[in-house]
Design a protein around this motif. Structure first.
Motif, PDB file in Angstrom:
ATOM      1  N   ARG A 121       0.862  -1.199   0.000  1.00  0.00           N
ATOM      2  CA  ARG A 121       0.000   0.000   0.000  1.00  0.00           C
ATOM      3  C   ARG A 121       0.894   1.244   0.000  1.00  0.00           C
ATOM      4  O   ARG A 121       0.613   2.231  -0.684  1.00  0.00           O
ATOM      5  CB  ARG A 121      -0.913  -0.005   1.241  1.00  0.00           C
ATOM      6  CG  ARG A 121      -1.859  -1.198   1.277  1.00  0.00           C
ATOM      7  CD  ARG A 121      -2.567  -1.340   2.597  1.00  0.00           C
ATOM      8  NE  ARG A 121      -1.654  -1.443   3.741  1.00  0.00           N
ATOM      9  CZ  ARG A 121      -2.048  -1.710   4.982  1.00  0.00           C
ATOM     10  NH1 ARG A 121      -3.324  -1.909   5.247  1.00  0.00           N
ATOM     11  NH2 ARG A 121      -1.176  -1.785   5.971  1.00  0.00           N
ATOM     12  N   CYS A 166      -8.473  -3.806  -1.927  1.00  0.00           N
ATOM     13  CA  CYS A 166      -8.082  -2.415  -2.133  1.00  0.00           C
ATOM     14  C   CYS A 166      -6.564  -2.321  -2.040  1.00  0.00           C
ATOM     15  O   CYS A 166      -5.976  -2.708  -1.022  1.00  0.00           O
ATOM     16  CB  CYS A 166      -8.735  -1.546  -1.053  1.00  0.00           C
ATOM     17  SG  CYS A 166      -8.125   0.154  -1.085  1.00  0.00           S
ATOM     18  N   LYS A 220      -4.891   0.283  -1.836  1.00  0.00           N
ATOM     19  CA  LYS A 220      -4.458   1.432  -1.034  1.00  0.00           C
ATOM     20  C   LYS A 220      -4.435   1.100   0.461  1.00  0.00           C
ATOM     21  O   LYS A 220      -3.481   1.385   1.176  1.00  0.00           O
ATOM     22  CB  LYS A 220      -5.384   2.619  -1.292  1.00  0.00           C
ATOM     23  CG  LYS A 220      -4.858   3.935  -0.713  1.00  0.00           C
ATOM     24  CD  LYS A 220      -5.604   5.106  -1.332  1.00  0.00           C
ATOM     25  CE  LYS A 220      -5.292   6.402  -0.649  1.00  0.00           C
ATOM     26  NZ  LYS A 220      -3.913   6.816  -0.695  1.00  0.00           N
ATOM     27  N   CYS A 248     -13.574   1.778  -2.128  1.00  0.00           N
ATOM     28  CA  CYS A 248     -13.286   0.990  -0.926  1.00  0.00           C
ATOM     29  C   CYS A 248     -14.132   1.484   0.258  1.00  0.00           C
ATOM     30  O   CYS A 248     -14.087   2.685   0.593  1.00  0.00           O
ATOM     31  CB  CYS A 248     -11.802   1.103  -0.597  1.00  0.00           C
ATOM     32  SG  CYS A 248     -11.393   0.274   0.944  1.00  0.00           S
ATOM     33  N   SER A 288     -10.899   4.771  -1.370  1.00  0.00           N
ATOM     34  CA  SER A 288     -10.016   4.800  -2.548  1.00  0.00           C
ATOM     35  C   SER A 288     -10.694   4.139  -3.754  1.00  0.00           C
ATOM     36  O   SER A 288     -11.528   3.250  -3.619  1.00  0.00           O
ATOM     37  CB  SER A 288      -8.723   4.055  -2.205  1.00  0.00           C
ATOM     38  OG  SER A 288      -8.171   3.478  -3.343  1.00  0.00           O
ATOM     39  N   LYS A 289     -10.270   4.559  -4.969  1.00  0.00           N
ATOM     40  CA  LYS A 289     -10.808   3.922  -6.188  1.00  0.00           C
ATOM     41  C   LYS A 289      -9.932   2.737  -6.627  1.00  0.00           C
ATOM     42  O   LYS A 289     -10.202   2.077  -7.611  1.00  0.00           O
ATOM     43  CB  LYS A 289     -10.938   4.955  -7.312  1.00  0.00           C
ATOM     44  CG  LYS A 289      -9.627   5.574  -7.767  1.00  0.00           C
ATOM     45  CD  LYS A 289      -9.891   6.612  -8.859  1.00  0.00           C
ATOM     46  CE  LYS A 289      -8.629   7.087  -9.535  1.00  0.00           C
ATOM     47  NZ  LYS A 289      -7.668   7.753  -8.651  1.00  0.00           N
ATOM     48  N   TYR A 290      -8.834   2.489  -5.886  1.00  0.00           N
ATOM     49  CA  TYR A 290      -7.939   1.364  -6.224  1.00  0.00           C
ATOM     50  C   TYR A 290      -8.499   0.044  -5.702  1.00  0.00           C
ATOM     51  O   TYR A 290      -7.818  -0.705  -5.012  1.00  0.00           O
ATOM     52  CB  TYR A 290      -6.529   1.583  -5.651  1.00  0.00           C
ATOM     53  CG  TYR A 290      -5.748   2.671  -6.344  1.00  0.00           C
ATOM     54  CD1 TYR A 290      -5.286   2.490  -7.645  1.00  0.00           C
ATOM     55  CD2 TYR A 290      -5.483   3.875  -5.702  1.00  0.00           C
ATOM     56  CE1 TYR A 290      -4.573   3.491  -8.287  1.00  0.00           C
ATOM     57  CE2 TYR A 290      -4.770   4.892  -6.335  1.00  0.00           C
ATOM     58  CZ  TYR A 290      -4.325   4.686  -7.631  1.00  0.00           C
ATOM     59  OH  TYR A 290      -3.611   5.672  -8.273  1.00  0.00           O
ATOM     60  N   ILE A 291      -9.750  -0.234  -5.972  1.00  0.00           N
ATOM     61  CA  ILE A 291     -10.330  -1.503  -5.493  1.00  0.00           C
ATOM     62  C   ILE A 291     -10.734  -2.316  -6.702  1.00  0.00           C
ATOM     63  O   ILE A 291     -11.494  -1.856  -7.549  1.00  0.00           O
ATOM     64  CB  ILE A 291     -11.516  -1.262  -4.514  1.00  0.00           C
ATOM     65  CG1 ILE A 291     -12.012  -2.608  -3.977  1.00  0.00           C
ATOM     66  CG2 ILE A 291     -12.657  -0.464  -5.143  1.00  0.00           C
ATOM     67  CD1 ILE A 291     -12.818  -2.514  -2.701  1.00  0.00           C
TER      68      ILE A 291
END
Length: 824
Positions: free
Chosen positions: A477, A521, A523, A561, A566-569
């Motif tokens: 992360r 996720c 992040k 998430c 976060s959009k990093y999921i």
């Protein structure tokens, strides 16, 4: 008056015929017929003759006129021993398999229908013809004419109902030998050997008959005079001559060409001696505890819990040495094929020709020859993968199972047996001892050791007090936050570069066991889990849904998430080929090899990669779980674990355990030589207890935490699990049949007043891998306490197995597994 009858399992694959049939035994057959023999029986309405195997002989008090008689016996002695037959019948009950599947597991390799007993004269035996009966003389003369004769052929020629008695007497006198062989395209392997016809003559006399100009013929004669009987291959090579020279000498009557059987051996030539090591005090204590406990009959089950590199193999070797002195035999199981080359080298290096090898990569001919060597008592140690637990020893004293936590000890084919349970049962039947060894015991085994069922022995230090490798946890992360989107962290990249400069080797491990797609996720490390089961939810691409494959809960995947916004999921995954490409770009001058299913599918490729690694011809080895097993490379000082999370987030109650084992085992490959090792673990969940405990090499603390979770959620060892997978090409039909099976199970439970157990039956739901090889798969999961397990197995048998031929189940197959490795 009672008559003797035989219970026979016929060689027919239909589930309707999967039961013992009762056949009457003719009077003249009663004395000869034994359990474990094959017979010819009339079967079905047309009374066509079919082969079968006798599993029981008993008295019968019913109406004999309603029974059919056994037509003929096909063997002169049982092809399965009484103990192995008992083991097979136990497997049938325990793993809910068919009689035939369980019997095939313990039989000689090959087709049941094509096994024959052959009889031949023992050349090494001299005997007095006056002490032999006329019937026995007749058998000897037939054998003298034909070299070897099959039992059925001999029976036709002799035309005597007592032929078995005559064969037995001749065998007892040592005049004849019998051998089981399997009719296949692969027969015994023969090689030509050359010997002088007149080896009692002087060399000058033999040479005087040969033309002075025939230099090559003279050279061959001189060579044979010195060397004695020699293989044709060796003779041609040593004298640099051709076949025509040998043929000329044969025509002149100076040499004899004889054919000798050569056993195909899977053991490579040139294995050097593996010297006996002096044991450390802890190893010595461990060895003596086992030997004393067995000697004093205080127990026969042991667990050696020893850290990686603590010298478990040397204890196994010395245990076996002690055992074979007393005339006993030993089986050593190792996980899959991956461990075999190195293990074989150690065992053959110590015990030479006394070792046979059994595993799935053997050619059919090699397996057949190894099986016969074991059966005929020519070896007393077998090293092999899972199925070697059935090696046909008659005086078994010890079974050793190395890396007992490994998944590959559980069969995925019928019968779906667990080799550890089978080994335990076999030891119980044969009065043998069982030794399990690992650095990371399965929770079930350690639980039994803690409760005193298995004697626990601990080796907490590496040999020569070498340090366990330091394990560094890299939080991926943070890598992402600092702008690094590569699959290699900065720490791992720098460590590989440093290693290459120092001419040391690196192993990069990609954790892809039982790969399943989960949502996480990048992040903050959040993973979508089921609230009811504490199991990761599986992402289904086609429906864009998250599902729990234990209780059936369905939900939509989050777009952002829920923990950190976060959009990093997204779903997770990368393969070994992709990693190989990236590493080649990053380190273009390094020598890189990949070891996974694709690169080791050809025979011998596995051993070749390991040899290159051992010789230092590879700088970076990239691999999957294949490289976690017991490999010992002195120059490996760095191990990088690309993604610890893939096994941590499998939809399986064993995911934490598998992750801890994997990190400990892979980490154990580093720093086994004279140099200290380090392990770099990349993860999005650095705080997870299985990763933290692996970093500290602390199995006990891991066990104490995990066993509480198992108890709370009612998983093994506190409950047993039975999975029923229904599969077929038609998705709707699979779903419909699954629901019908579920209802019928509940119905049966109500009939026997066990309706309250319905709460422990989950499903039916689509399996985590819903579509596999064009089949749709649905599953039902049953949890059971020890008390109800047998009853639940009976219910499952009645509903699924005995009714599997019903028209309503047409085109649907069932796969039943008791305590599966995972529910994928």
């Amino acid at each position: 008056m009672s008559t003797m009858v035989a219970k026979v399992i016929v060689d027919n694959r239909s589930s309707k015929t999967d039961k013992p049939y009762t056949y009457a035994i003719k009077k003249d057959m009663e004395e000869d017929l034994k359990q474990g023999m094959r017979v010819l029986v009339p079967f079905g309405r047309g009374n066509r003759y079919i082969k079968g195997l006798v599993i029981k002989i008993e008295k019968y008090n019913g109406n004999i006129s309603k029974l059919k008689y056994i037509k003929d016996l096909l063997d002169d002695k049982p092809i399965i021993s009484e103990k192995m037959l008992e083991l097979s019948l136990w497997m049938k009950e325990n793993y809910l398999s068919s009689y035939l599947d369980s019997l095939y597991a313990v039989m000689p390799p090959g087709d049941f229908k094509k096994i024959n007993t052959y009889i031949y004269i023992n050349d090494k035996q001299s005997f007095n013809m006056e002490q032999i009966s006329p019937k026995e003389k007749n058998i000897i003369s037939i054998l003298n004419d034909k070299k070897k004769v099959s039992f059925s052929e001999l029976k036709k020629e002799v035309k005597d109902n007592n032929i078995r008695k005559h064969i037995k007497k001749l065998e007892e006198k040592g005049i004849i030998l019998t051998s089981l062989e399997i009719e296949t395209k692969i027969h015994k392997k023969y090689e030509k050997y050359i010997t002088l016809k007149n080896d009692n003559m002087k060399l000058e006399e033999i040479l005087s008959k040969i033309d002075n100009r025939a230099f090559k013929q003279q050279e061959v004669i001189k060579f044979l005079y010195e060397a004695g009987e020699t293989s044709l291959k060796k003779l041609l090579k040593e004298t640099n001559t051709s076949n025509s020279v040998v043929k000329s000498l044969e025509k002149k009557g100076e040499i004899k060409i004889i054919e000798k059987e050569v056993l195909r051996s899977p053991i490579p030539n040139g294995i050097s001696q593996y010297k006996k090591h002096k044991l450390t005090d802890k190893q010595e204590y461990c060895l003596n505890e086992i030997l004393d406990t067995i000697r004093n009959e205080e127990g026969n089950k042991f667990l050696i819990h020893g850290v990686t590199g603590s010298g478990k193999t040397e204890i196994y070797l010395q245990l076996i040495e002690n055992l074979i002195k007393s005339g006993k035999q030993a089986i050593v199981l190792v996980p899959e094929i991956s461990l075999t080359p190195q293990t074989v080298e150690r065992f053959v290096g110590r015990f030479g020709q006394k070792v046979a090898v059994l595993h799935s990569r053997l050619s059919y001919g090699e397996r057949f020859d190894e099986w016969r060597r074991i059966k005929e008592g020519k070896v007393n140690i077998v090293v092999g993968a899972r199925s070697a637990v059935f090696a046909p020893f008659n005086n078994l004293g010890l079974i050793i199972i190395d890396e007992e936590h490994e998944n590959s000890y559980k069969s995925s084919m019928n019968p779906k047996y667990n080799a550890i349970e089978v080994a335990e049962k076999r030891c119980e039947l044969e009065g043998a001892s069982l030794v399990l060894g690992t650095a990371t015991p399965s929770l079930e085994t350690y639980y039994r050791a803690k409760s005193g069922e298995i004697k626990l022995l601990t080796l907490s230090d590496r040999i020569n007090n070498k340090k366990l490798p330091t394990m560094n946890i890299v939080d991926m992360r943070e890598e992402l936050n600092s702008g690094n989107r590569s699959i290699l962290s900065v720490d791992l990249y720098d460590a590989i570069e440093e290693n290459l400069k120092n001419n040391k080797q690196t192993i990069l491990f990609l954790n892809r066991r039982g790969y399943s797609t989960f949502i996480s996720c990048r992040k903050c490390g959040y993973v979508a889990k089921c609230e009811n089961c504490d199991i990761s939810l599986t992402y289904h691409f086609s429906e864009n849904k998250l599902k729990c494959h234990y209780c059936g809960m369905v939900t939509s995947p989050p777009r952002i998430c829920p923990e950190c916004g976060s959009k990093y999921i997204k779903y997770f995954g990368s393969g070994t080929q992709k990693i190989e490409e990236i590493v080649k770009k990053l380190f273009p001058y390094s020598r890189i090899a990949r070891m996974d299913v694709d690169t080791t599918s050809r025979k011998g490729s596995h051993a070749r990669i390991l040899k290159s690694m051992k010789n230092g011809d590879i700088d970076i080895l990239i691999g999957t779980q294949m490289i976690t097993k017991g490999l010992d490379f002195p120059l490996v000082t760095l191990v990088g674990i690309i993604a610890a999370d893939t096994s941590l987030n499998l939809p399986d109650f064993r995911s934490s355990e598998k992750t801890f084992q994997l990190l400990t085992q892979v980490g154990g490959r580093a720093g086994r030589g004279d140099f200290e090792g380090q392990v770099i673990v990349q993860t999005y969940s650095p705080e997870h207890f299985s990763i933290q405990m692996a970093k500290e090499h602390d199995y006990i603390q891991f066990y104490n935490k995990e066993i509480l979770l198992r108890k709370e959620f009612e998983y093994p060892p506190f409950m047993d699990i039975i999975t029923i997978v229904m599969y077929g090409r038609d998705r709707n039909k699979v779903s419909k049949v699954s629901k019908k099976i579920y209802s019928k199970i509940l119905e049966k439970l109500k009939e026997i007043n066990k309706g309250e157990l319905a709460k422990n039956i989950f499903g039916p739901n689509p399996a985590p891998l819903e579509k596999l090889k064009n089949n749709y798969r649905w599953q039902i999961i049953i949890k059971s306490d020890k008390e109800n397990l047998k009853m639940l197995k009976n219910v499952v048998s009645r509903v699924c197995i005995y009714n599997s031929q019903n028209k309503e189940y047409k085109d649907i197959k069932f796969s039943i597994d008791v305590n599966p490795n995972s529910i994928l």
